[in-house]
Design a protein around this motif. Structure first.
Motif, PDB file in Angstrom:
ATOM      1  N   VAL A   1       2.173 128.079  41.574  1.00 53.82           N
ATOM      2  CA  VAL A   1       1.394 129.356  42.344  1.00 53.82           C
ATOM      3  C   VAL A   1       0.574 130.196  41.014  1.00 53.82           C
ATOM      4  O   VAL A   1      -0.527 130.295  41.280  1.00 53.82           O
ATOM      5  CB  VAL A   1       2.375 130.443  42.816  1.00 53.82           C
ATOM      6  CG1 VAL A   1       1.895 131.782  43.062  1.00 53.82           C
ATOM      7  CG2 VAL A   1       2.850 129.932  44.022  1.00 53.82           C
ATOM      8  N   GLN A   2       0.963 130.046  39.752  1.00 58.02           N
ATOM      9  CA  GLN A   2       0.401 130.528  38.643  1.00 58.02           C
ATOM     10  C   GLN A   2      -0.900 129.732  38.344  1.00 58.02           C
ATOM     11  O   GLN A   2      -1.920 130.143  37.864  1.00 58.02           O
ATOM     12  CB  GLN A   2       1.371 130.715  37.356  1.00 58.02           C
ATOM     13  CG  GLN A   2       2.263 131.738  37.724  1.00 58.02           C
ATOM     14  CD  GLN A   2       3.286 131.993  36.467  1.00 58.02           C
ATOM     15  OE1 GLN A   2       3.422 131.139  35.630  1.00 58.02           O
ATOM     16  NE2 GLN A   2       4.066 132.829  36.486  1.00 58.02           N
ATOM     17  N   VAL A   3      -0.745 128.488  38.354  1.00 61.38           N
ATOM     18  CA  VAL A   3      -1.901 127.423  38.091  1.00 61.38           C
ATOM     19  C   VAL A   3      -3.015 127.680  39.247  1.00 61.38           C
ATOM     20  O   VAL A   3      -3.772 127.740  38.812  1.00 61.38           O
ATOM     21  CB  VAL A   3      -1.334 126.237  38.025  1.00 61.38           C
ATOM     22  CG1 VAL A   3      -2.338 125.039  37.971  1.00 61.38           C
ATOM     23  CG2 VAL A   3      -0.387 125.823  36.939  1.00 61.38           C
TER      24      VAL A   3
ATOM     25  N   THR B   1     -13.497 134.496  31.274  1.00 62.80           N
ATOM     26  CA  THR B   1     -12.386 134.185  31.563  1.00 62.80           C
ATOM     27  C   THR B   1     -11.362 134.141  30.307  1.00 62.80           C
ATOM     28  O   THR B   1     -11.730 133.464  29.225  1.00 62.80           O
ATOM     29  CB  THR B   1     -11.974 132.840  32.263  1.00 62.80           C
ATOM     30  OG1 THR B   1     -13.002 133.028  33.481  1.00 62.80           O
ATOM     31  CG2 THR B   1     -10.874 132.918  32.786  1.00 62.80           C
ATOM     32  N   PRO B   2     -10.197 134.652  30.246  1.00 59.65           N
ATOM     33  CA  PRO B   2      -9.498 134.577  28.914  1.00 59.65           C
ATOM     34  C   PRO B   2      -8.981 132.979  28.692  1.00 59.65           C
ATOM     35  O   PRO B   2      -8.741 132.407  29.718  1.00 59.65           O
ATOM     36  CB  PRO B   2      -8.174 135.394  29.240  1.00 59.65           C
ATOM     37  CG  PRO B   2      -8.722 136.425  30.345  1.00 59.65           C
ATOM     38  CD  PRO B   2      -9.560 135.625  31.152  1.00 59.65           C
ATOM     39  N   ALA B   3      -8.994 132.681  27.434  1.00 62.42           N
ATOM     40  CA  ALA B   3      -8.494 131.509  27.110  1.00 62.42           C
ATOM     41  C   ALA B   3      -7.082 130.810  27.884  1.00 62.42           C
ATOM     42  O   ALA B   3      -7.158 129.612  28.000  1.00 62.42           O
ATOM     43  CB  ALA B   3      -8.528 131.219  25.600  1.00 62.42           C
ATOM     44  N   LYS B   4      -6.336 131.873  27.635  1.00 59.94           N
ATOM     45  CA  LYS B   4      -4.907 131.494  28.178  1.00 59.94           C
ATOM     46  C   LYS B   4      -5.040 130.961  29.799  1.00 59.94           C
ATOM     47  O   LYS B   4      -4.323 130.249  30.070  1.00 59.94           O
ATOM     48  CB  LYS B   4      -4.065 132.776  28.036  1.00 59.94           C
ATOM     49  CG  LYS B   4      -2.645 132.587  28.214  1.00 59.94           C
ATOM     50  CD  LYS B   4      -1.921 133.752  28.092  1.00 59.94           C
ATOM     51  CE  LYS B   4      -0.352 133.395  28.383  1.00 59.94           C
ATOM     52  NZ  LYS B   4       0.494 134.719  28.098  1.00 59.94           N
ATOM     53  N   THR B   5      -6.050 131.900  30.561  1.00 61.51           N
ATOM     54  CA  THR B   5      -5.925 131.543  31.839  1.00 61.51           C
ATOM     55  C   THR B   5      -6.717 130.369  32.074  1.00 61.51           C
ATOM     56  O   THR B   5      -6.356 129.334  33.075  1.00 61.51           O
ATOM     57  CB  THR B   5      -6.906 132.854  32.577  1.00 61.51           C
ATOM     58  OG1 THR B   5      -6.118 133.919  32.259  1.00 61.51           O
ATOM     59  CG2 THR B   5      -7.092 132.689  34.004  1.00 61.51           C
ATOM     60  N   LYS B   6      -7.855 129.993  31.322  1.00 61.36           N
ATOM     61  CA  LYS B   6      -8.309 128.802  31.146  1.00 61.36           C
ATOM     62  C   LYS B   6      -7.456 127.629  31.036  1.00 61.36           C
ATOM     63  O   LYS B   6      -7.531 126.507  31.688  1.00 61.36           O
ATOM     64  CB  LYS B   6      -9.699 128.525  30.334  1.00 61.36           C
ATOM     65  CG  LYS B   6     -10.827 129.407  30.870  1.00 61.36           C
ATOM     66  CD  LYS B   6     -11.949 129.194  29.671  1.00 61.36           C
ATOM     67  CE  LYS B   6     -13.015 130.070  29.933  1.00 61.36           C
ATOM     68  NZ  LYS B   6     -14.140 130.009  29.143  1.00 61.36           N
ATOM     69  N   ALA B   7      -6.552 127.818  29.808  1.00 60.66           N
ATOM     70  CA  ALA B   7      -5.737 126.548  29.670  1.00 60.66           C
ATOM     71  C   ALA B   7      -4.656 126.341  30.799  1.00 60.66           C
ATOM     72  O   ALA B   7      -4.568 125.398  31.172  1.00 60.66           O
ATOM     73  CB  ALA B   7      -4.948 126.989  28.579  1.00 60.66           C
TER      74      ALA B   7
ATOM     75  N   ALA C   1      -5.188 127.112  33.957  1.00 63.51           N
ATOM     76  CA  ALA C   1      -5.844 126.366  35.105  1.00 63.51           C
ATOM     77  C   ALA C   1      -6.099 125.054  34.910  1.00 63.51           C
ATOM     78  O   ALA C   1      -6.242 124.034  36.173  1.00 63.51           O
ATOM     79  CB  ALA C   1      -7.488 126.912  35.229  1.00 63.51           C
ATOM     80  N   LYS C   2      -6.309 124.261  33.753  1.00 66.75           N
ATOM     81  CA  LYS C   2      -6.426 122.878  33.500  1.00 66.75           C
ATOM     82  C   LYS C   2      -5.163 122.096  33.621  1.00 66.75           C
ATOM     83  O   LYS C   2      -5.214 120.916  33.568  1.00 66.75           O
ATOM     84  CB  LYS C   2      -6.825 122.769  32.053  1.00 66.75           C
ATOM     85  CG  LYS C   2      -8.316 123.208  31.934  1.00 66.75           C
ATOM     86  CD  LYS C   2      -8.879 123.115  30.386  1.00 66.75           C
ATOM     87  CE  LYS C   2     -10.194 123.560  30.607  1.00 66.75           C
ATOM     88  NZ  LYS C   2     -10.841 123.371  29.055  1.00 66.75           N
ATOM     89  N   GLU C   3      -3.872 122.854  33.719  1.00 63.63           N
ATOM     90  CA  GLU C   3      -2.749 122.011  33.787  1.00 63.63           C
ATOM     91  C   GLU C   3      -2.657 121.614  35.355  1.00 63.63           C
ATOM     92  O   GLU C   3      -3.306 121.929  36.472  1.00 63.63           O
ATOM     93  CB  GLU C   3      -1.589 123.055  33.647  1.00 63.63           C
ATOM     94  CG  GLU C   3      -1.518 123.407  32.337  1.00 63.63           C
ATOM     95  CD  GLU C   3      -0.003 124.432  32.036  1.00 63.63           C
ATOM     96  OE1 GLU C   3       0.849 124.508  33.103  1.00 63.63           O
ATOM     97  OE2 GLU C   3      -0.132 125.152  31.082  1.00 63.63           O
ATOM     98  N   PRO C   4      -2.100 120.231  35.496  1.00 61.50           N
ATOM     99  CA  PRO C   4      -1.915 119.786  36.761  1.00 61.50           C
ATOM    100  C   PRO C   4      -0.871 120.498  37.829  1.00 61.50           C
ATOM    101  O   PRO C   4       0.016 121.078  37.051  1.00 61.50           O
ATOM    102  CB  PRO C   4      -1.129 118.376  36.743  1.00 61.50           C
ATOM    103  CG  PRO C   4      -0.621 118.553  35.302  1.00 61.50           C
ATOM    104  CD  PRO C   4      -1.517 119.515  34.440  1.00 61.50           C
ATOM    105  N   ILE C   5      -1.199 120.523  38.871  1.00 59.52           N
ATOM    106  CA  ILE C   5      -0.161 121.199  39.716  1.00 59.52           C
ATOM    107  C   ILE C   5       1.063 120.326  40.173  1.00 59.52           C
ATOM    108  O   ILE C   5       0.934 119.176  40.498  1.00 59.52           O
ATOM    109  CB  ILE C   5      -0.809 121.809  41.157  1.00 59.52           C
ATOM    110  CG1 ILE C   5      -1.789 122.724  40.988  1.00 59.52           C
ATOM    111  CG2 ILE C   5       0.223 122.171  41.970  1.00 59.52           C
ATOM    112  CD1 ILE C   5      -2.460 123.551  42.137  1.00 59.52           C
TER     113      ILE C   5
END
Length: 64
Positions: A33-35, A52-58, A60-64
């Motif tokens: 959900v967070q991703v 967009t904050p870097a933490k949020t971008k990182a 978002a790049k993680e696989p679900i």
């Protein structure tokens, strides 16, 4: 103090909110959900021209 006295309206019960623990691990479902939310945030920020904050971008790049 009775329920009809004017002082009664200023008395509120204490809130029972627990502060989120920094050491608490998210469950796999919560992480998905967070991703997904991070991906939506990145897309929205791109469309609105916001940073967009870097933490949020990182995240978002993680696989679900």
């Amino acid at each position: 103090m009775s329920a009809t006295s004017p002082e009664h309206r200023y008395v509120h019960p204490a809130r029972k909110t627990a502060a989120p623990s920094a050491t608490k691990k998210a469950t796999p479902a919560e992480h998905r959900v967070q991703v997904a939310a991070a991906r939506l945030r990145v897309t929205l920020d791109e469309r609105l021209g916001r940073e967009t904050p870097a933490k949020t971008k990182a995240l978002a790049k993680e696989p679900i």
